[in-house]
Design a protein around this motif. Structure first.
Motif, mmCIF file in Angstrom:
data_model
loop_
_atom_site.group_PDB
_atom_site.id
_atom_site.type_symbol
_atom_site.label_atom_id
_atom_site.label_comp_id
_atom_site.label_asym_id
_atom_site.label_seq_id
_atom_site.Cartn_x
_atom_site.Cartn_y
_atom_site.Cartn_z
ATOM 1 N N THR A 1 32.658 42.853 34.050
ATOM 2 C CA THR A 1 33.752 43.108 33.115
ATOM 3 C C THR A 1 35.045 43.163 33.891
ATOM 4 N N GLY A 2 36.170 43.165 33.212
ATOM 5 C CA GLY A 2 37.432 43.250 33.948
ATOM 6 C C GLY A 2 38.609 43.001 33.032
ATOM 7 N N ALA A 3 39.819 43.093 33.594
ATOM 8 C CA ALA A 3 41.032 42.882 32.813
ATOM 9 C C ALA A 3 41.794 41.691 33.368
ATOM 10 N N GLU A 4 42.376 40.916 32.482
ATOM 11 C CA GLU A 4 43.108 39.720 32.889
ATOM 12 C C GLU A 4 44.374 40.092 33.660
ATOM 13 N N GLN A 5 44.615 39.385 34.769
ATOM 14 C CA GLN A 5 45.808 39.684 35.554
ATOM 15 C C GLN A 5 46.551 38.441 36.026
ATOM 16 N N SER A 6 45.923 37.256 35.953
ATOM 17 C CA SER A 6 46.579 36.111 36.569
ATOM 18 C C SER A 6 46.130 34.819 35.913
ATOM 19 N N SER A 7 46.961 33.797 36.050
ATOM 20 C CA SER A 7 46.583 32.448 35.630
ATOM 21 C C SER A 7 47.103 31.481 36.686
ATOM 22 N N ASN A 8 46.663 30.208 36.659
ATOM 23 C CA ASN A 8 47.011 29.266 37.719
ATOM 24 C C ASN A 8 46.838 27.843 37.246
ATOM 25 N N ARG A 9 47.147 26.882 38.123
ATOM 26 C CA ARG A 9 47.150 25.457 37.778
ATOM 27 C C ARG A 9 45.758 24.893 37.515
ATOM 28 N N LEU A 10 44.685 25.629 37.784
ATOM 29 C CA LEU A 10 43.341 25.137 37.514
ATOM 30 C C LEU A 10 42.978 25.256 36.037
ATOM 31 N N GLY A 11 43.822 25.927 35.267
ATOM 32 C CA GLY A 11 43.496 26.107 33.855
ATOM 33 C C GLY A 11 42.504 27.231 33.644
ATOM 34 N N VAL A 12 42.635 28.309 34.426
ATOM 35 C CA VAL A 12 41.708 29.426 34.306
ATOM 36 C C VAL A 12 42.465 30.727 34.546
ATOM 37 N N SER A 13 42.200 31.724 33.735
ATOM 38 C CA SER A 13 42.789 33.041 33.922
ATOM 39 C C SER A 13 41.783 33.928 34.636
ATOM 40 N N VAL A 14 42.245 34.624 35.665
ATOM 41 C CA VAL A 14 41.343 35.442 36.464
ATOM 42 C C VAL A 14 41.868 36.862 36.565
ATOM 43 N N ALA A 15 41.014 37.770 37.033
ATOM 44 C CA ALA A 15 41.395 39.173 37.209
ATOM 45 C C ALA A 15 40.759 39.699 38.478
ATOM 46 N N ASP A 16 41.376 40.737 39.042
ATOM 47 C CA ASP A 16 40.781 41.404 40.196
ATOM 48 C C ASP A 16 39.460 42.057 39.788
ATOM 49 N N LEU A 17 38.552 42.137 40.724
ATOM 50 C CA LEU A 17 37.290 42.833 40.486
ATOM 51 C C LEU A 17 37.487 44.335 40.690
ATOM 52 N N THR A 18 36.862 45.107 39.830
ATOM 53 C CA THR A 18 36.871 46.553 40.025
ATOM 54 C C THR A 18 35.882 46.911 41.130
#
Length: 471
Positions: free
Chosen positions: A374-391
Motif C-alpha cells: 500500500t502507499g500514497a502517491e507522491q510523484s509522476s514521470n515521463r514513463l507514464g507511471v505515478s509512483v510513491a515512496d515505500l513505507t
C-alpha cells in the motif's frame, strides 16, 4: 535368342541389387529383441488404490432419525450403492503406472505422481504374480519414488550413465501404457538438459519415444540394455502422445533414491536467489556480447547468495567451471550440490567480470511469501507511471531497503510493458532506487532508442524487464 542372353547379366545384377537394398536397410536398424528379452522380467506394473468419500452418499439425507417404515421407503428409492445414513460408503480411485527393480531384494523405482496419495500400492511382476509394496520415500521435486517389495534373487536392471547420452542415440522404453504390460516402444534422444515449468531441479532427457498413460515410471534404455532414464512426462495438446516425451536422467534418479533409502528425504543445494532468462534486450542493457547466463532478479536476505556477496543485477555466467547458457542451467547445477558445498561463480557486474566464492545452503521446505503493498502517491514521470515512496512497513514486508510503489499507470511506456498498480520498482537503468525523487531523476535521464532494464517486484516475485524510449 543370343540378344536375350546378352541382357541376362543385367537382369541378374538388378535382381541382386533389389535384394541387397532391404538387407542393407535392415542391417542399419538396431535389433531390440535381445534387449527386451533380458530387461522385461525386471519391469513391473504398478497399480494404486486411493479411498475417497462417496460423493453421492455425502449428498444423501441422513435417514437415521426417521421411523423404520419411512426410512425403508426412502432407502428403496435411493440409487444402488448410494448408501444412506451417516458416513455412507467409500469409492476407490485407481491408477496405473510402471516401475523397475533396481536391487535383487526388491527395491523399485517409479514416479512420485504414480504413487502419490495412494492408500495401497500393488506391484505385478512379469510372471503375473502380485504383491503389496511399501513406500520408502518420495521426492515431488524430481518426481521420483522408491518402493520396496519382499523378495530374494529378483531380476534386476543394469544402470547406465545418463551423462554420457547424446542427441540422436537410439533408446527403448518398456512399460504398461493403458495397462498393456511390457509394451515396447523405441525412438531417439531429441535433446538433453531440458527444463520444464515447475521442474527446476531436473535436466530432462527429451525423446520421441511413444509414451502414453501407464508408461510413467518405466525405464528408458540405451542399446546396451542399461537404464538411462525414468519416463515421466509428455508434451501434448490432445491428451495423447505427440512426439515429445521426457525422462528423468538415471543419474539424478539414483541420487534421489540413495538419499530416500538412507534418510527418507532428499537434500539439495540452494543459493537463495530468484533468476530469470537473459534475452537480447537485457544482454544489451547489461553490456553483454550475447544473451547468456542467469540474471539475478532477487537475493533473499541472509541466504547463501547474500552472504557470498551476490547482488541483484549480477549475471551468472558459470558455476564451478560449468557454463550457464540458459538460466535453467543454474538450478540443475545448484540442486546437485549438497548443503555446505563450496561454489565458485563467475558473474558480470556493472559490465565487468567478477569471481565470487560462496557456500551452498540447503533448500528450505517451503518458500516465503511477501505481504501486499500500500502507499500514497507522491510523484509522476515521463514513463507514464505515478509512483510513491515505500513505507517502512512495506520495505519490511518485501524485505527490501528501497524502491517505489506504482500507484497509477497512464498511457505510455509503462502501460506497454505491462506495469500495474501495486508493482514495486527497485532498479532502473541498472541503478538502485531509494525513493520517488531519485526514480524521477533517473527516468528523466534515460537514453533513447536503447534497451533499458527495470527490476520489478510483483506479489513477492522479482524480475527484470526491458524497454526502449522512442525519440
Amino acid at each position: 535368342m543370343p540378344r536375350l542372353k546378352s541382357y541376362l547379366p543385367i537382369f541378374a545384377a538388378v535382381l541382386m541389387l533389389g535384394q541387397a537394398v532391404p538387407a542393407l536397410a535392415e542391417a542399419q536398424l538396431p535389433d531390440f529383441t535381445q534387449l527386451v528379452e533380458q530387461a522385461s522380467p525386471a519391469v513391473v506394473n504398478i497399480s494404486t488404490t486411493q479411498k475417497l468419500p462417496d460423493r453421492r452418499a455425502s449428498s444423501m439425507p441422513d435417514l437415521e432419525g426417521l421411523p423404520p417404515g419411512l426410512r425403508d421407503f426412502f432407502e428403496r428409492s435411493m440409487p444402488p450403492g448410494s448408501g444412506g445414513g451417516k458416513g455412507g460408503r467409500q469409492r476407490e480411485a485407481q491408477s496405473l503406472g510402471s516401475g523397475f527393480i533396481i536391487s535383487n531384494d526388491g527395491y523399485i523405482l517409479t514416479n512420485n505422481h504414480v504413487v502419490a496419495d495412494a492408500d495401497e500400492i500393488i506391484v505385478r511382476l512379469s510372471d503375473r504374480s502380485e504383491m503389496k509394496a511399501k513406500l520408502i520415500g518420495t521426492d515431488p521435486r524430481s518426481d521420483v519414488a522408491l518402493l520396496k517389495i519382499e523378495g530374494k534373487n529378483l531380476p534386476v536392471l543394469k544402470l547406465g550413465k545418463s551423462q554420457d547420452l547424446k542427441a540422436g542415440q537410439w533408446v527403448v522404453a518398456i512399460g504398461s501404457p493403458f495397462g498393456f504390460d511390457h509394451t515396447v516402444t523405441q525412438g531417439i534422444i531429441s535433446a538433453m538438459g531440458r527444463s520444464l515449468p515447475n521442474e527446476s531441479y531436473v535436466p530432462f532427457i527429451q525423446t520421441d519415444v511413444p509414451i502414453n498413460p501407464g508408461n510413467s515410471g518405466g525405464p528408458l534404455f540405451n542399446l546396451a540394455g542399461e537404464v538411462v532414464g525414468i519416463n515421466s512426462q509428455i508434451y501434448t495438446r490432445s491428451g495423447g502422445f505427440m512426439g515429445v516425451s521426457f525422462a528423468i536422467p538415471i543419474d539424478v534418479a539414483m541420487d534421489v533414491s540413495n538419499q530416500l533409502k538412507a534418510g527418507g528425504k532428499v537434500s539439495r543445494g540452494w543459493l537463495g536467489v530468484v533468476i530469470q532468462e537473459v534475452n537480447k534486450d537485457l544482454a544489451e542493457s547489461f553490456g553483454l556480447d550475447k544473451p547468456a547466463g542467469a540474471l539475478v532478479a532477487q537475493v533473499l536476505d541472509n541466504g547463501p547468495a547474500a552472504k557470498g556477496g551476490l547482488q541483484v543485477g549480477d549475471v551468472i555466467l558459470s558455476m564451478n567451471g560449468q557454463p550457464i547458457v540458459m538460466s535453467a542451467d543454474l538450478p540443475h547445477l545448484v540442486g546437485a550440490l549438497k548443503a555446505g558445498s563450496k561454489a565458485t561463480l563467475e558473474v558480470v557486474r556493472d559490465g565487468k567480470r567478477k569471481t565470487l566464492d560462496l557456500t551452498v545452503g540447503a533448500i528450505p521446505d517451503e518458500g516465503k511469501e511477501m505481504a501486499g503493498l500500500t502507499g500514497a502517491e507522491q510523484s509522476s514521470n515521463r514513463l507514464g507511471v505515478s509512483v510513491a515512496d515505500l513505507t517502512d512497513e512495506q520495505k519490511k514486508a518485501n524485505d527490501i531497503k528501497g524502491g517505489v510503489i506504482i500507484k497509477d499507470v497512464q498511457d505510455g511506456p509503462a502501460a506497454l510493458i505491462g506495469l500495474q498498480p501495486g508493482d514495486v520498482i527497485t532498479h532502473l537503468n541498472n541503478q538502485a532506487i531509494n525513493d520517488a525523487k531519485q526514480f524521477t531523476d533517473i527516468a528523466k535521464a534515460l537514453p533513447k532508442n536503447r534497451s533499458v532494464s527495470m527490476r520489478v517486484l510483483r506479489q513477492g516475485r522479482a524480475s527484470f524487464i526491458t524497454f526502449k524510449l522512442a525519440e
